[in-house]
Design a protein around this motif. Structure first.
Motif, PDB file in Angstrom:
ATOM      1  N   ALA A  68      10.370  -0.739  -5.044  1.00 25.80           N
ATOM      2  CA  ALA A  68      10.803  -2.289  -5.833  1.00 25.80           C
ATOM      3  C   ALA A  68      10.731  -2.647  -4.798  1.00 25.80           C
ATOM      4  O   ALA A  68      10.237  -4.060  -4.927  1.00 25.80           O
ATOM      5  N   THR A  69      10.700  -3.152  -3.643  1.00 27.73           N
ATOM      6  CA  THR A  69      10.799  -4.283  -1.777  1.00 27.73           C
ATOM      7  C   THR A  69       9.551  -4.431  -1.172  1.00 27.73           C
ATOM      8  O   THR A  69       8.671  -5.243  -1.366  1.00 27.73           O
ATOM      9  N   PHE A  70       9.213  -3.571  -1.102  1.00 29.38           N
ATOM     10  CA  PHE A  70       7.485  -3.550  -0.938  1.00 29.38           C
ATOM     11  C   PHE A  70       6.390  -3.107  -1.551  1.00 29.38           C
ATOM     12  O   PHE A  70       5.130  -3.094  -0.949  1.00 29.38           O
ATOM     13  N   ILE A  71       6.364  -2.816  -2.410  1.00 35.29           N
ATOM     14  CA  ILE A  71       5.006  -2.847  -3.699  1.00 35.29           C
ATOM     15  C   ILE A  71       5.591  -3.672  -4.823  1.00 35.29           C
ATOM     16  O   ILE A  71       6.389  -3.606  -5.300  1.00 35.29           O
ATOM     17  N   SER A  72       3.497  -4.503  -4.978  1.00 43.01           N
ATOM     18  CA  SER A  72       4.290  -5.200  -6.616  1.00 43.01           C
ATOM     19  C   SER A  72       2.720  -4.880  -7.504  1.00 43.01           C
ATOM     20  O   SER A  72       3.308  -5.263  -8.053  1.00 43.01           O
ATOM     21  N   SER A  73       2.241  -3.893  -6.636  1.00 41.44           N
ATOM     22  CA  SER A  73       1.377  -4.055  -7.578  1.00 41.44           C
ATOM     23  C   SER A  73       1.450  -2.658  -8.697  1.00 41.44           C
ATOM     24  O   SER A  73       1.993  -1.672  -8.292  1.00 41.44           O
ATOM     25  N   GLU A  74       0.702  -2.886  -9.957  1.00 39.39           N
ATOM     26  CA  GLU A  74       1.306  -1.665 -10.967  1.00 39.39           C
ATOM     27  C   GLU A  74       0.520  -0.333 -10.984  1.00 39.39           C
ATOM     28  O   GLU A  74       1.471   0.526 -10.564  1.00 39.39           O
TER      29      GLU A  74
ATOM     30  N   THR B 146       1.133  -1.004   0.228  1.00 39.28           N
ATOM     31  CA  THR B 146      -0.538  -0.327  -0.140  1.00 39.28           C
ATOM     32  C   THR B 146       0.976   1.827  -0.345  1.00 39.28           C
ATOM     33  O   THR B 146       2.144   1.031   0.398  1.00 39.28           O
ATOM     34  N   ARG B 147       0.113   2.318  -0.098  1.00 36.65           N
ATOM     35  CA  ARG B 147       1.192   3.810  -0.266  1.00 36.65           C
ATOM     36  C   ARG B 147       1.848   3.503   0.573  1.00 36.65           C
ATOM     37  O   ARG B 147       2.512   4.652   1.152  1.00 36.65           O
ATOM     38  N   TRP B 148       1.304   3.229   2.402  1.00 38.75           N
ATOM     39  CA  TRP B 148       1.453   3.526   3.410  1.00 38.75           C
ATOM     40  C   TRP B 148       3.213   2.535   3.468  1.00 38.75           C
ATOM     41  O   TRP B 148       4.200   3.429   4.243  1.00 38.75           O
ATOM     42  N   ALA B 149       3.629   1.997   3.013  1.00 37.69           N
ATOM     43  CA  ALA B 149       4.340   1.284   2.803  1.00 37.69           C
ATOM     44  C   ALA B 149       5.658   2.461   2.587  1.00 37.69           C
ATOM     45  O   ALA B 149       7.031   1.953   2.855  1.00 37.69           O
ATOM     46  N   LEU B 150       5.155   2.695   1.592  1.00 37.84           N
ATOM     47  CA  LEU B 150       6.611   4.009   1.838  1.00 37.84           C
ATOM     48  C   LEU B 150       6.425   5.326   1.757  1.00 37.84           C
ATOM     49  O   LEU B 150       6.915   5.603   3.018  1.00 37.84           O
TER      50      LEU B 150
END
Lengths: 296, 274
Positions: B212-218, B135-139
């Protein structure tokens, strides 16, 4: 200095939101990481406490560890070697160029770009000539066909190609810092030196360089610590390959944690990285304290 | 003698301009060529007819606007939080009288030495357990956390220099601490806040590895990660890759073009105070 006496609740309102995020996302992970480094833990088996075995493996049995350390330290050495050049150029600019600020901001352009873009750009430049690579293209047109090579896939030279890209990208950054330092040296000092017969390069040697030591130190520390953490560029350009030839501590750590899924071992590498960063920051600062004491 | 050395200096500085800028210019040329031209012709040739469709391809197939939007959103939210949180902490540690002030200062100072990569694995586990991975929070959360040390440091350095009389008179007039902070301290601190904004913006806008580590959804990818994805997917369409790289560099270049003096000043201030 501290002027306001306020109730504890007010202080909490001011400090806690930030402190909680910061401790939770910086300090806690580091401590977790240190603990994880004592575990035998991968994606399949349950974590098992093994004491310092990961570190033993790291120092004694991991054939890729010491090369990664060497690459990282070489990175630091190369990026520090660039800074005297930046200082030299900054001194020249200060003396000869009227609109030096514009020039500095041109040199600075690569600094603001993402490492992903820089890395891809240079990957393309290093490509073989028949894939449109600029470097090999230039060598061909100069009649130096024998010098052309596949820059990033030859283990012996790939690392140097990466050093070069970093030097290229951060040249403008250190030049800017040095130039600001040189500019801040008061003009009266130079005028006084002129009366004493020191001009041009002589005044650079006796005034500019000694007076730039504090700002020189800043660049050195930034370059050094930045190199220890060097990751993105290597990752984007080679991923640590070919066959670990361009691994740094952090790419080795990332590979172990996220690709080989050796979480425990990856954490040991992460712990080592944190340790190295802390130790070197302290060492560099104390070395420069001595240098500064000598010059002031 | 003087003329000669001046000439040499100008030549050196000129060469440096070329080495620093030409690769970027070359990329623009590259992005306007066909595959055949890129592979076949020499490196300095101009594109015979500019292949604008490379940009169209890159724009259409690359989710460019989506990545850009994500980057803008993440950056703006992070910047607002960093400014609010770190100026509050900076105010507390520079102006309040309290026992733990020095310790809190030290804790924040230590953060500047910690390599961000070392936290990736534990953060991933933590985010997974909090169900905010991908999710965006992970960034946004780690971006805030890693931007605060230097911000607190810059801001508290500035706030220490604000004369105490200003606050005292406001206090006598009956203003609360919150009021003083909001209506006096923050407006005075605009210059160092600008420095913080510039430093944080450049770091977050270009950040790659956490994304690159915390996000996988396009749908959530930020620009640097998006560029990386695009390049690895379209690795034979050279012109489009070049075009995507140019598009990726464009926003920050435009910002730099408009604010170059502020940005260079801010970066120096950040470096010197850090």
């Amino acid at each position: 200095m501290n002027v306001l006496k306020v109730p504890a609740r007010t202080i909490a309102v001011f400090v806690l939101p930030c402190l909680i995020i910061y401790i939770g996302l910086v300090f806690v992970p580091i401590i977790v990481s240190i603990y994880d480094s004592l575990l035998d833990w991968d994606s399949i088996n349950k974590a098992k406490f093994i004491g310092l075995d990961n570190f033993k493996t790291m120092f004694a049995h991991d054939a890729n560890f010491w090369p990664a350390v060497r690459h990282t330290l070489m990175y630091a050495v190369f990026s520090m070697l660039e800074i005297p050049i930046c200082l030299f150029v900054a001194a020249l600019m200060n003396r000869y160029v009227k609109k030096a600020n514009t020039l500095v901001s041109i040199y600075f352009v690569p600094v603001i770009l993402s490492t992903v873009i820089i890395g891809q750009l240079w990957k393309t430049i290093y490509n073989p000539a028949d894939m449109g690579g600029m470097l090999n293209g230039i060598l061909n047109s100069l009649g130096l066909e024998s010098w052309t090579r596949s820059w990033l896939t030859e283990p012996k030279i790939a690392m140097y190609c990466l050093y070069f890209v970093s030097l290229w990208q951060y040249f403008g950054y250190h030049l800017l810092i040095q130039f600001t330092g040189v500019q801040n040296i008061p003009q009266e000092v130079y005028e006084a030196a002129k009366i004493d017969g020191a001009e041009g390069f002589k005044s650079d040697w006796y005034i500019t360089y000694p007076m730039a030591v504090p700002i020189f130190k800043i660049s050195i520390v930034l370059a050094f610590i930045g190199s220890l953490q060097q990751f993105d560029l290597v990752w984007v350009m080679t991923g640590g390959g070919p066959a670990h030839a361009t691994d740094t501590i952090s790419t080795h750590m990332y590979n172990s944690s996220f690709l080989s899924l050796k979480y425990g071992y990856g954490s040991a590498l992460a712990t080592f990285l944190v340790f190295v960063c802390l130790v070197f920051t302290v060492v560099i600062n104390s070395v420069f304290k001595k240098v500064e004491a000598k010059y002031s | 003698m003087k003329g000669i050395s001046k000439g040499i200096v100008y030549a050196v500085l000129g060469i440096l301009v070329i080495t620093q800028i030409y690769p970027l210019f070359w990329l623009v040329l590259y992005s306007l060529k066909t595959n055949e031209q890129i592979l076949g012709s020499s490196f300095f040739s101009l594109p015979t007819t500019p292949q604008w469709h490379n940009y169209k391809d890159a724009y259409k197939s690359g989710h460019y606007l989506q990545y850009l939007g994500n980057s803008v959103l993440v950056t703006v939210v992070t910047l607002v939080c960093v400014i609010v949180f770190s100026s509050m902490v900076a105010y507390a540690i520079s102006r309040f009288k309290w026992r733990y002030g020095p310790i809190v200062t030290l804790i924040f100072l230590m953060g500047m030495m910690i390599p961000m990569q070392a936290t990736l694995l534990p953060l991933m586990v933590i985010f997974k357990n909090l169900h905010i991975l991908n999710t965006r929070w992970a960034l946004i959360l780690p971006y805030i956390a890693f931007a605060t040390p230097i911000s607190v440091f810059i801001l508290s350095g500035f706030m220490r220099g604000i004369p105490a009389e200003i606050e005292e008179s406001a206090f006598i007039d009956g203003a609360s601490v919150y009021r003083i902070f909001r209506s006096i301290i923050l407006p005075i601190s605009i210059p160092p806040i600008m420095t913080v904004v510039i430093l944080t913006f450049i770091t977050i806008w270009n950040e790659y590895i956490m994304a690159a580590t915390f996000i996988s959804s396009e749908k959530l990818k930020t620009l640097p990660f998006g560029i990386y994805t695009f390049v690895s997917q379209y690795n034979v369409n050279y012109g489009a890759i070049g075009a995507f790289l140019v598009l990726g560099a464009l926003p920050v270049l435009i910002v730099y073009f408009v604010l170059s003096e502020r940005i260079t000043k801010g970066m120096v201030a950040g470096a010197v105070k850090g």
